[in-house]
Design an enzyme around this catalytic site. Structure first.
Site, PDB file in Angstrom:
ATOM      1  N   ASP A  56     -20.477 -14.028 -33.073  1.00 30.49           N
ATOM      2  CA  ASP A  56     -21.244 -12.909 -33.866  1.00 30.49           C
ATOM      3  C   ASP A  56     -21.459 -13.721 -35.400  1.00 30.49           C
ATOM      4  O   ASP A  56     -21.206 -14.775 -35.326  1.00 30.49           O
ATOM      5  CB  ASP A  56     -20.135 -12.005 -34.444  1.00 30.49           C
ATOM      6  CG  ASP A  56     -19.818 -10.984 -33.246  1.00 30.49           C
ATOM      7  OD1 ASP A  56     -20.475 -10.793 -32.371  1.00 30.49           O
ATOM      8  OD2 ASP A  56     -18.698 -10.373 -33.292  1.00 30.49           O
ATOM      9  N   TYR A 110      -9.772 -17.958 -29.034  1.00 33.59           N
ATOM     10  CA  TYR A 110     -10.154 -17.773 -30.365  1.00 33.59           C
ATOM     11  C   TYR A 110      -9.092 -17.836 -31.158  1.00 33.59           C
ATOM     12  O   TYR A 110      -7.753 -17.477 -30.923  1.00 33.59           O
ATOM     13  CB  TYR A 110     -10.802 -16.261 -30.632  1.00 33.59           C
ATOM     14  CG  TYR A 110     -12.139 -16.286 -30.015  1.00 33.59           C
ATOM     15  CD1 TYR A 110     -13.361 -16.421 -30.822  1.00 33.59           C
ATOM     16  CD2 TYR A 110     -12.257 -15.815 -28.825  1.00 33.59           C
ATOM     17  CE1 TYR A 110     -14.697 -16.084 -30.483  1.00 33.59           C
ATOM     18  CE2 TYR A 110     -13.789 -15.494 -28.300  1.00 33.59           C
ATOM     19  CZ  TYR A 110     -14.872 -15.860 -29.077  1.00 33.59           C
ATOM     20  OH  TYR A 110     -15.985 -15.829 -28.677  1.00 33.59           O
TER      21      TYR A 110
END
EC number: 5.4.99.12
Length: 266
Positions: A56, A110
């Site tokens: 994102d 992540y």
């Protein structure tokens, strides 16, 4: 030309995400621009192109992976030389002709850096909330996706100085899933409302003011992407260039943080 894969590190804050978009700057847009300037391709996109993930806007990466048909002379160092400083290519691998950087990834990891300097007393509560989100669940209330929302997450929380470090690993992720998981853990840690997790993981939709918004994207990093049978070679010149670039950025941010701390003493 042979199919080749490249590891890409980038500071995502200056960009509107990884995926190409019209009229805004994105990481993939910068990669394509560099490849065109190097005469690697001249079409809409490089032949065989795919990427491991679509981070994102504001999200950074240490090991984003892109693959496409590329000439042997395109080293990571040569690739980086045509890119802006926030984007650094640092390793490469020869891949089979059918290799697909998205579909062939077996795991993605992540890391989220949660700044919480004065909250050590609630570290156990945060870890407990995260533990309840670990495993296989239907995360339909933690993503805008409407299909394929059942995922298996392996998540841990560690303390590193002023930060809580949340590490989440899975074969693949729904949109915004990591950021919404972090947001839910932050909420439960602050309020102590552990029943909220059961509600969010339940079958009923949770939306509007009761929904879970995504956490700030800037502390999130795509840390690793794993592939079976693919061996990456670090280009030491490119890696050193990347280290130098990001160390300089870190020094700049430390200086800015110190100034902000001084101003906060009003």
């Amino acid at each position: 030309m042979p199919r080749r894969a490249f590891r890409v590190a980038y500071d995502g804050r200056p960009y509107h995400g990884f995926q190409r978009q019209p009229d805004v700057s994105t990481v993939a847009g910068e990669l394509f621009g560099a490849l065109r300037r190097l005469d690697v391709f001249d079409g809409a996109k490089p032949p065989g192109y795919a990427a491991a993930g679509r981070t994102d806007a504001g999200v950074s990466a240490r090991a984003q992976t892109v693959a496409f048909d590329a000439p042997a002379w395109l080293t990571p160092d040569a690739f980086t030389g045509a890119l802006p400083d926030p984007i650094q290519v640092w390793a490469h691998a020869d891949a089979p002709p059918e290799f697909h950087a998205t579909h062939d990834a077996v795991a993605r990891t992540y890391v989220y850096y949660w700044y919480a300097p004065d909250s050590r007393a609630t570290d156990d509560r945060a870890a407990g909330a995260l533990d309840r989100l670990t495993g296989t669940h239907d995360f339909h209330n933690l993503t805008p996706n409407t299909t394929n929302t059942v995922r298996e997450l392996d998540a841990t929380l560690d303390r590193d100085g002023a930060f809580r470090v949340i590490t989440v690993r899975a074969g693949g992720f729904c949109r915004e899933l990591v950021r919404r998981v972090v947001s839910l853990v932050q909420l439960v840690t602050e309020t102590g409302d552990t029943d909220r997790i059961d509600t969010v993981l339940g079958d009923e939709p949770v939306a509007g003011p009761d929904g879970v918004p995504p956490a700030d994207p800037h502390p999130l990093v795509l840390h690793a992407v794993a592939y079976d049978g693919l061996s990456f070679t670090v280009d030491e010149d490119a890696a050193e260039r990347a280290r130098t670039t990001f160390r300089a950025a870190r020094a700049d941010h430390h200086e800015r943080a110190r100034v902000a701390g001084h101003l906060a003493s009003i």
